[in-house]
Design a protein around this motif. Sequence first.
Motif, PDB file in Angstrom:
ATOM      1  N   SER A  90      44.698  46.272  38.598  1.00 22.56           N
ATOM      2  CA  SER A  90      44.681  45.904  40.018  1.00 22.56           C
ATOM      3  C   SER A  90      45.326  46.970  40.895  1.00 22.56           C
ATOM      4  CB  SER A  90      45.405  44.572  40.228  1.00 22.56           C
ATOM      5  OG  SER A  90      44.742  43.527  39.549  1.00 22.56           O
ATOM      6  N   SER A  91      46.451  47.511  40.442  1.00 21.62           N
ATOM      7  CA  SER A  91      47.194  48.448  41.289  1.00 21.62           C
ATOM      8  C   SER A  91      46.456  49.764  41.488  1.00 21.62           C
ATOM      9  CB  SER A  91      48.588  48.700  40.706  1.00 21.62           C
ATOM     10  OG  SER A  91      48.509  49.199  39.389  1.00 21.62           O
ATOM     11  N   VAL A  92      45.641  50.174  40.521  1.00 27.36           N
ATOM     12  CA  VAL A  92      44.886  51.421  40.659  1.00 27.36           C
ATOM     13  C   VAL A  92      44.021  51.386  41.911  1.00 27.36           C
ATOM     14  CG1 VAL A  92      42.908  52.669  39.703  1.00 27.36           C
ATOM     15  CG2 VAL A  92      44.887  52.206  38.270  1.00 27.36           C
ATOM     16  N   THR A 418      35.329  31.558  45.527  1.00 25.68           N
ATOM     17  CA  THR A 418      35.832  32.669  46.345  1.00 25.68           C
ATOM     18  C   THR A 418      34.843  33.032  47.431  1.00 25.68           C
ATOM     19  OG1 THR A 418      36.991  33.535  44.395  1.00 25.68           O
ATOM     20  CG2 THR A 418      36.740  35.017  46.266  1.00 25.68           C
ATOM     21  N   PHE A 419      33.567  33.078  47.085  1.00 25.66           N
ATOM     22  CA  PHE A 419      32.518  33.340  48.079  1.00 25.66           C
ATOM     23  C   PHE A 419      32.582  32.322  49.210  1.00 25.66           C
ATOM     24  CE2 PHE A 419      28.370  31.360  49.091  1.00 25.66           C
ATOM     25  CZ  PHE A 419      27.943  32.255  50.069  1.00 25.66           C
ATOM     26  N   PHE A 420      32.714  31.041  48.856  1.00 27.83           N
ATOM     27  CA  PHE A 420      32.753  29.990  49.865  1.00 27.83           C
ATOM     28  C   PHE A 420      33.983  30.136  50.769  1.00 27.83           C
ATOM     29  CE2 PHE A 420      34.270  25.740  51.130  1.00 27.83           C
ATOM     30  CZ  PHE A 420      33.199  25.327  51.899  1.00 27.83           C
ATOM     31  N   LEU A 421      35.135  30.392  50.169  1.00 30.22           N
ATOM     32  CA  LEU A 421      36.372  30.502  50.957  1.00 30.22           C
ATOM     33  C   LEU A 421      36.328  31.713  51.889  1.00 30.22           C
ATOM     34  CD1 LEU A 421      39.043  29.598  48.245  1.00 30.22           C
ATOM     35  CD2 LEU A 421      38.191  28.156  50.116  1.00 30.22           C
ATOM     36  N   VAL A 422      35.828  32.843  51.396  1.00 27.54           N
ATOM     37  CA  VAL A 422      35.718  34.038  52.246  1.00 27.54           C
ATOM     38  C   VAL A 422      34.730  33.790  53.381  1.00 27.54           C
ATOM     39  CG1 VAL A 422      35.035  36.468  52.319  1.00 27.54           C
ATOM     40  CG2 VAL A 422      36.383  35.620  50.407  1.00 27.54           C
ATOM     41  N   ALA A 445      30.297  40.680  45.891  1.00 27.84           N
ATOM     42  CA  ALA A 445      29.410  41.191  44.837  1.00 27.84           C
ATOM     43  C   ALA A 445      29.259  42.701  44.904  1.00 27.84           C
ATOM     44  CB  ALA A 445      28.033  40.522  44.942  1.00 27.84           C
ATOM     45  N   ASN A 446      29.964  43.352  45.857  1.00 29.64           N
ATOM     46  CA  ASN A 446      29.939  44.810  46.010  1.00 29.64           C
ATOM     47  C   ASN A 446      28.539  45.337  46.309  1.00 29.64           C
ATOM     48  OD1 ASN A 446      32.045  44.396  43.308  1.00 29.64           O
ATOM     49  ND2 ASN A 446      32.854  45.134  45.250  1.00 29.64           N
ATOM     50  N   VAL A 447      27.798  44.574  47.118  1.00 29.22           N
ATOM     51  CA  VAL A 447      26.431  44.956  47.481  1.00 29.22           C
ATOM     52  C   VAL A 447      26.430  45.968  48.612  1.00 29.22           C
ATOM     53  CG1 VAL A 447      24.232  44.132  48.371  1.00 29.22           C
ATOM     54  CG2 VAL A 447      25.480  42.763  46.704  1.00 29.22           C
ATOM     55  N   MET A 476      36.271  42.674  48.299  1.00 29.19           N
ATOM     56  CA  MET A 476      35.693  43.785  47.535  1.00 29.19           C
ATOM     57  C   MET A 476      36.477  44.029  46.251  1.00 29.19           C
ATOM     58  SD  MET A 476      34.442  46.656  50.298  1.00 29.19           S
ATOM     59  CE  MET A 476      35.787  46.587  51.475  1.00 29.19           C
ATOM     60  N   MET A 477      37.802  44.016  46.380  1.00 22.02           N
ATOM     61  CA  MET A 477      38.643  44.249  45.203  1.00 22.02           C
ATOM     62  C   MET A 477      38.538  43.099  44.207  1.00 22.02           C
ATOM     63  SD  MET A 477      42.709  44.962  45.052  1.00 22.02           S
ATOM     64  CE  MET A 477      43.598  44.710  43.526  1.00 22.02           C
ATOM     65  N   LEU A 478      38.560  41.869  44.701  1.00 26.24           N
ATOM     66  CA  LEU A 478      38.431  40.711  43.818  1.00 26.24           C
ATOM     67  C   LEU A 478      37.117  40.756  43.047  1.00 26.24           C
ATOM     68  CD1 LEU A 478      39.768  37.794  46.048  1.00 26.24           C
ATOM     69  CD2 LEU A 478      40.733  38.530  43.866  1.00 26.24           C
ATOM     70  N   GLY A 479      36.032  41.042  43.747  1.00 29.10           N
ATOM     71  CA  GLY A 479      34.729  41.093  43.094  1.00 29.10           C
ATOM     72  C   GLY A 479      34.637  42.204  42.072  1.00 29.10           C
ATOM     73  N   ARG A 480      35.166  43.366  42.418  1.00 29.38           N
ATOM     74  CA  ARG A 480      35.068  44.499  41.500  1.00 29.38           C
ATOM     75  C   ARG A 480      35.916  44.297  40.249  1.00 29.38           C
ATOM     76  NH1 ARG A 480      31.578  46.802  39.729  1.00 29.38           N
ATOM     77  NH2 ARG A 480      30.780  47.552  41.716  1.00 29.38           N
ATOM     78  N   LEU A 481      37.083  43.660  40.395  1.00 29.00           N
ATOM     79  CA  LEU A 481      37.984  43.479  39.262  1.00 29.00           C
ATOM     80  C   LEU A 481      37.827  42.110  38.607  1.00 29.00           C
ATOM     81  CD1 LEU A 481      41.195  45.264  40.566  1.00 29.00           C
ATOM     82  CD2 LEU A 481      39.299  46.176  39.238  1.00 29.00           C
ATOM     83  N   GLU A 482      36.711  41.443  38.880  1.00 27.23           N
ATOM     84  CA  GLU A 482      36.357  40.195  38.203  1.00 27.23           C
ATOM     85  C   GLU A 482      37.313  39.039  38.500  1.00 27.23           C
ATOM     86  OE1 GLU A 482      33.537  40.191  36.830  1.00 27.23           O
ATOM     87  OE2 GLU A 482      33.078  42.135  35.979  1.00 27.23           O
ATOM     88  N   ILE A 483      37.929  39.021  39.655  1.00 26.89           N
ATOM     89  CA  ILE A 483      38.707  37.909  40.222  1.00 26.89           C
ATOM     90  C   ILE A 483      39.923  37.538  39.378  1.00 26.89           C
ATOM     91  CG2 ILE A 483      38.643  35.530  41.045  1.00 26.89           C
ATOM     92  CD1 ILE A 483      35.685  35.905  41.669  1.00 26.89           C
TER      93      ILE A 483
END
Length: 497
Positions: A90-92, A418-422, A445-447, A476-483
């Motif tokens: 995550s920190s990276v 997460t999608f719904f809350l965002v 989904a980083n689309v 973006m970060m949550l989606g990329r790092l699989e939440i």
Amino acid sequence: MHARIPTVEAEAVSVLSLRPVATTLGLLLSILGVSMLAPALVDFASRSGGQGAFVGGAAITIFVGVLLWMSGRGQMARKLDLRQAFLLTSSVWIVLSAFAALPLMWGPPRLSFTAAMFESMSGLTTTGASVMSGLDAMSPGILLWRALLHWFGGIGIIAIAIAVLPVLSIGGMQLFRTESSDKSDKFLPRAGSIAKRLLIAYVLLTAVCAGFYLAAGLRTFDAVTLAMSTLSSGGFANSDQSLSVFANPSVDYVAIVFMLVAALPFPLYVRALSGDVRRLFTNPEVRVFLAIVAAFTLLSFLQQSLQGVATGEKAFRGALFTVSSLISTTGFMAMDYTNWGAASDAIFFVVMFLGGCTGSTAGGLKALRLSITAKAIRQHLKRISFRAGVFPLRYGGAPVADDVVASVLSFVFLFLLTFFLVGVGLNLMGLDLRSAFSAAIACLANVGPGLGPVVGPASNFGSLSDPALWLLTAAMMLGRLEILTVLVLFLPRFWVR
């Protein structure tokens, strides 16, 4: 018998050591700082005057990187434990995005910290959502930097998907572990050798893509930067009009091929380089992914033809390009598909959720999880109908353990929640429902681009408020790092074991 009295030793806790994490972060920051010199040289050679921002950013980034590396010297050879792997993963993305934003704040774009952080996070997570406009007149250094962020993020994503997430058992990725290595139980010790072969495959495919773009008629600079964006499933282009600025069918078809290439598992390319090409065609996830692409391309083609949007080759190319761009989560635009009608919006909104394959640079739910989810639902329906029956869940001919199924279903649930809350959060911040929920899935989904005139492919995210940009940066970060990789950091027990 007397009850056992807990001793201090029995209740001892293990406090998380940050030194190995700091050392690795320092090394990566130093590499990022050195890479800033490339766009500095490009700006210097083109006399655009933007090199100062990159030189200053490089100096600060390298300085901080060396300090972090020195603070944990001697810890590099020490193996990271699970907690350190979670924290580092995550920190990276947070730390590198913050330093990558420096040239965007100090250089010609003069972005605010919020906008620069959004742009750099979008680059490193290979999302491709942008707050920048006027790209056609932007300095070549900035354009190269955006492409480099995509390219670095892409190889980083592959490494995490193959070496880290399977061990952490995130979202069923432990099943992918068996697809990545013949000796899956010894995969992490072999991560170094695997990484070298992955990097070779990644570089070769990028070079081949750039060569095809050149053959299609693009300038060398455009061909190289777009190849970086394509193989990383990023989507940053050198024009506000994305690929539509070229109005060249050959460019569109090159992009289609390599967007799909980027969405396939990269370990299969490593095997192909070793002579095992057969797996590229027999892998069950690849077959499912290509079947989904074919189905939605046909659906979009019929929708365009029946509603008079386009016909023939133009309709086919528009459908295949758009489906490939969205399902690979690249986000390039060759035509504004939001003008094709409400039915088109519905089709592409669904495609934005799906994503590519595990071990690729693509985001989204991934074909493997979609397959297992569908099989789990089918299995449950059979158990309801035939209570005495035994219906084992199999994937690729092998049985799938219950913990893998639970992991996949948990991830799918968290992804949709997460999608719904965002989406609700963005709507409360003033965005209409179409823009809010399409922006939510586009970033999660980083689309890249969403739907509609506010965040659609013909516009960007520059008009959004700072709170909305921060929410989408987190998505973006949550989606990329699989939440789950990020959420586990908020558990108190994570920090003191």
